[in-house]
Structures are given as C-alpha cells and as structure tokens.
Write a protein that holds these residues in place. Structure first.
Motif, PDB file in Angstrom:
ATOM      1  N   MET A  96      -7.838  14.995   2.110  1.00  0.00           N
ATOM      2  CA  MET A  96      -6.972  14.504   0.981  1.00  0.00           C
ATOM      3  C   MET A  96      -6.720  13.069   1.192  1.00  0.00           C
ATOM      4  N   VAL A  97      -6.889  12.360   0.135  1.00  0.00           N
ATOM      5  CA  VAL A  97      -6.673  11.112  -0.047  1.00  0.00           C
ATOM      6  C   VAL A  97      -5.067  11.009  -0.821  1.00  0.00           C
ATOM      7  N   PRO A  98      -4.013  10.933   0.123  1.00  0.00           N
ATOM      8  CA  PRO A  98      -2.637  11.251  -0.601  1.00  0.00           C
ATOM      9  C   PRO A  98      -2.284  10.014  -1.383  1.00  0.00           C
ATOM     10  N   GLU A  99      -1.400  10.568  -2.491  1.00  0.00           N
ATOM     11  CA  GLU A  99      -0.834   9.721  -3.095  1.00  0.00           C
ATOM     12  C   GLU A  99       0.096   8.864  -2.262  1.00  0.00           C
ATOM     13  N   GLY A 100       0.009   7.462  -2.540  1.00  0.00           N
ATOM     14  CA  GLY A 100       0.705   6.466  -1.758  1.00  0.00           C
ATOM     15  C   GLY A 100       0.135   6.045  -0.483  1.00  0.00           C
ATOM     16  N   ARG A 101      -1.091   6.553  -0.278  1.00  0.00           N
ATOM     17  CA  ARG A 101      -2.058   6.408   0.782  1.00  0.00           C
ATOM     18  C   ARG A 101      -1.544   6.706   2.273  1.00  0.00           C
ATOM     19  N   ARG A 102      -0.365   6.441   2.678  1.00  0.00           N
ATOM     20  CA  ARG A 102       0.031   6.911   3.849  1.00  0.00           C
ATOM     21  C   ARG A 102      -0.583   6.595   4.901  1.00  0.00           C
ATOM     22  N   LEU A 103      -0.840   5.190   5.111  1.00  0.00           N
ATOM     23  CA  LEU A 103      -1.490   4.834   6.268  1.00  0.00           C
ATOM     24  C   LEU A 103      -0.333   4.405   7.366  1.00  0.00           C
ATOM     25  N   PHE A 104      -1.001   4.074   8.430  1.00  0.00           N
ATOM     26  CA  PHE A 104       0.120   3.824   9.681  1.00  0.00           C
ATOM     27  C   PHE A 104       0.128   2.473   9.645  1.00  0.00           C
ATOM     28  N   PRO A 105       1.225   1.782   9.145  1.00  0.00           N
ATOM     29  CA  PRO A 105       1.524   0.350   8.783  1.00  0.00           C
ATOM     30  C   PRO A 105       0.971  -0.812  10.179  1.00  0.00           C
ATOM     31  N   SER A 106       1.476  -0.107  11.272  1.00  0.00           N
ATOM     32  CA  SER A 106       1.244  -0.784  12.780  1.00  0.00           C
ATOM     33  C   SER A 106      -0.060  -0.859  13.008  1.00  0.00           C
ATOM     34  N   LEU A 107      -0.847   0.079  12.777  1.00  0.00           N
ATOM     35  CA  LEU A 107      -2.251   0.022  13.085  1.00  0.00           C
ATOM     36  C   LEU A 107      -3.111  -0.694  12.373  1.00  0.00           C
ATOM     37  N   THR A 108      -4.323  -1.074  12.987  1.00  0.00           N
ATOM     38  CA  THR A 108      -5.330  -1.754  12.236  1.00  0.00           C
ATOM     39  C   THR A 108      -6.118  -0.969  11.350  1.00  0.00           C
ATOM     40  N   VAL A 109      -6.784  -1.743  10.577  1.00  0.00           N
ATOM     41  CA  VAL A 109      -7.576  -1.051   9.467  1.00  0.00           C
ATOM     42  C   VAL A 109      -8.534   0.008  10.347  1.00  0.00           C
ATOM     43  N   GLU A 110      -9.393  -0.514  11.298  1.00  0.00           N
ATOM     44  CA  GLU A 110     -10.224   0.404  12.091  1.00  0.00           C
ATOM     45  C   GLU A 110      -9.671   1.620  12.811  1.00  0.00           C
ATOM     46  N   GLU A 111      -8.253   1.140  13.339  1.00  0.00           N
ATOM     47  CA  GLU A 111      -7.474   2.530  13.885  1.00  0.00           C
ATOM     48  C   GLU A 111      -7.087   3.534  12.802  1.00  0.00           C
ATOM     49  N   ASN A 112      -6.838   2.941  11.729  1.00  0.00           N
ATOM     50  CA  ASN A 112      -6.358   4.075  10.570  1.00  0.00           C
ATOM     51  C   ASN A 112      -7.607   4.781  10.236  1.00  0.00           C
ATOM     52  N   LEU A 113      -8.741   4.059  10.187  1.00  0.00           N
ATOM     53  CA  LEU A 113      -9.935   4.775   9.745  1.00  0.00           C
ATOM     54  C   LEU A 113     -10.298   5.995  10.828  1.00  0.00           C
ATOM     55  N   LEU A 114     -10.124   5.535  12.027  1.00  0.00           N
ATOM     56  CA  LEU A 114     -10.608   6.408  13.215  1.00  0.00           C
ATOM     57  C   LEU A 114      -9.809   7.756  13.322  1.00  0.00           C
ATOM     58  N   ILE A 115      -8.639   7.471  12.644  1.00  0.00           N
ATOM     59  CA  ILE A 115      -7.686   8.711  12.753  1.00  0.00           C
ATOM     60  C   ILE A 115      -8.406   9.892  11.830  1.00  0.00           C
TER      61      ILE A 115
END
Ligand code: ATP
Length: 235
Positions: free
Chosen positions: A83-102
C-alpha cells in the motif's frame, strides 16, 4: 479465471461504527482499477481492510482465491499486496534512500524492483537520495512512498489518494510512471477523488458512497450522469 484480489461482502467497523457494508470488488492479474467517491465514502477504509491494517472477516478478502482477511499487515505485504498510504507516512528523520529501503525489508522473492530501477523510474530521487524525506516537495515524497511500496515487489499496488494536495503538473509526472509499473506485471488499485484522472488511468472504476459500491463499470462505458448519481446519490 481466479481474480488476483477479490472482496466478498466485506464489512468494516471502527468500534460500533460500521464503515463498510458488504463491499464486492475484484482485480484481475495485470489490471488497473480505480475506486472513486466523496470524502467519507469508505475508500481508505477499504484499502486499510485489504492491506490488513484494519481487521475484517477472514473469508471476505481473497488473493488468488485464498482467504487473506485474517492476515496481519506484514503478512499481507509478504503475500504481494503493498500500500501507498494516504499522507505517504514516510519516516521524516530518515533519508530518501533509507525510506526506500524500508520497503525492501519485506521483500517478496521476485526479480522486479531494485533501488536502481526505482531511481530510473523517478530520477529526482537519485539526486535527493541523501536528503531527509522532509526536505522533499510533496510530489517527491509521494514518489518515495510509491518507490518504497515497489521495493517489496508487489503483485498488487494499492495507491490511496496519491494526487491529494499536489499541483496538476506534479500529478501528471507521478501518473507518467504507471505504464512502467504496469509493465512490471503489477496490478494497481488507485483511490482517487479526481474522477477524470481515475477514468484515464484505470480500465474499470468502482464508485463508493456511504460504505457501499454504488457503481461499477468499464471506464470507457461510464457516462457523467451515471457517475454523478453514484458519487453524490440520486437527487
Ligand atoms: P477521504 O477521501 O476523506 O479519505 P474515504 O472515502 O477514504 O474518505 P474513509 O476514510 O474510509 O473514507 O471513512 C469512511 C467512514 O469511516 C467515514 O464516515 C469516517 O468518518 C469513518 N472513519 C474513518 N476512520 C475512522 C476512525 N479511525 N475511527 C472512526 N471512524 C472513522
């Protein structure tokens, strides 16, 4: 042919409040469908139930004919529904790449998506790979949320209101990635309030109102009046 995803009489509750009243949808292998409907119609609730975030009847959700309604969210993801959730729910303190790797932690075995292929899909993310997610524009954050879901190699991608709050030109850039996502073999469910966008990208559309499906049809065959009645209710 057995559908990739099917819901049968799906109900959902928040405590005593019933949000879904017997929802039937199906998604074929390789198909893109859209769910449209006004605020509060139950679209997000449907996505949350399918992805295992919200409890539902074990037999009301089937993946390739197998009941998955009792699975917890991580198991639904591992079975190929991301799922790509409404509001994205990224981890704000992590980098783009770290968020992707999750997304890659819960990887389904499959050859399809790698960091490299996500960066090819959204080149701006490669440039911003070391920035914290919060430093990105809304559209770029949405790309990260989509890329994170793709890194689990989904068979089915659920996209909840990915155009919400974004400028039309940004929405266009994001939807431009969809043919490539489809070419990876994934089926796609998009939840959209923008009806024009839904009809453009999906081959079939379901309309919801007050927790029920009020219309289902091929995008090419639905007319404005039908959609208006299903979206707002008959006058
Ligand atoms: P939107 O476009 O506003 O996201 P939606 O079609 O996705 O709308 P849902 O968010 O699924 O609608 O909401 C369906 C119904 O469930 C609404 O009446 C809403 O108020 C209610 N609802 C949603 N989340 C909760 C919650 N956490 N607790 C109680 N009721 C909720």
């Amino acid at each position: 042919m057995t559908a990739l995803l099917e819901t049968r009489g799906l109900k959902a509750f928040y405590g005593d409040f019933q949000a879904l009243f017997g929802v039937d949808i199906s998604v074929a292998e390789g198909e893109t469908i859209a769910i449209i409907g006004a605020n509060g119609a139950g679209k997000t609730t449907l996505m949350r139930a399918i992805s295992g975030v919200l409890a539902s009847d074990p037999d009301a959700i089937l993946c390739r004919g197998e009941p998955i309604g009792a699975l917890a969210a991580p198991d639904v993801l591992a079975s190929g529904i991301a799922m790509v959730p409404e509001g994205r729910r990224l981890f704000p303190s992590l980098t783009v790449e770290e968020n992707l790797l999750i997304g890659a932690y819960s990887r389904k075995v499959g050859p399809t998506w790698t960091l490299e292929s996500v960066y090819e899909l959204f080149p701006v993310l490669r440039e911003r790979r070391s920035n914290p997610a919060t430093a990105l524009s809304g559209g770029q954050q949405q790309m990260v949320a989509i890329g994170r879901a793709l890194l689990s190699n989904p068979d089915l991608l659920l996209c909840d209101e990915i155009s919400l709050g974004l400028a039309p030109v940004v929405v266009r850039d994001i939807y431009a990635a969809f043919p490539r996502i489809r070419a990876s073999g994934a089926s796609i469910v998009i939840v959209e309030q923008d009806i024009g966008q839904a009809l453009k990208v999906a081959s079939r559309v379901y309309c919801m109102m007050e927790g029920r499906i009020t219309l289902c049809g091929r995008s090419s065959e639905l007319n404005r009046d039908q959609i208006h009645a299903a979206y707002f209710g008959a006058e």
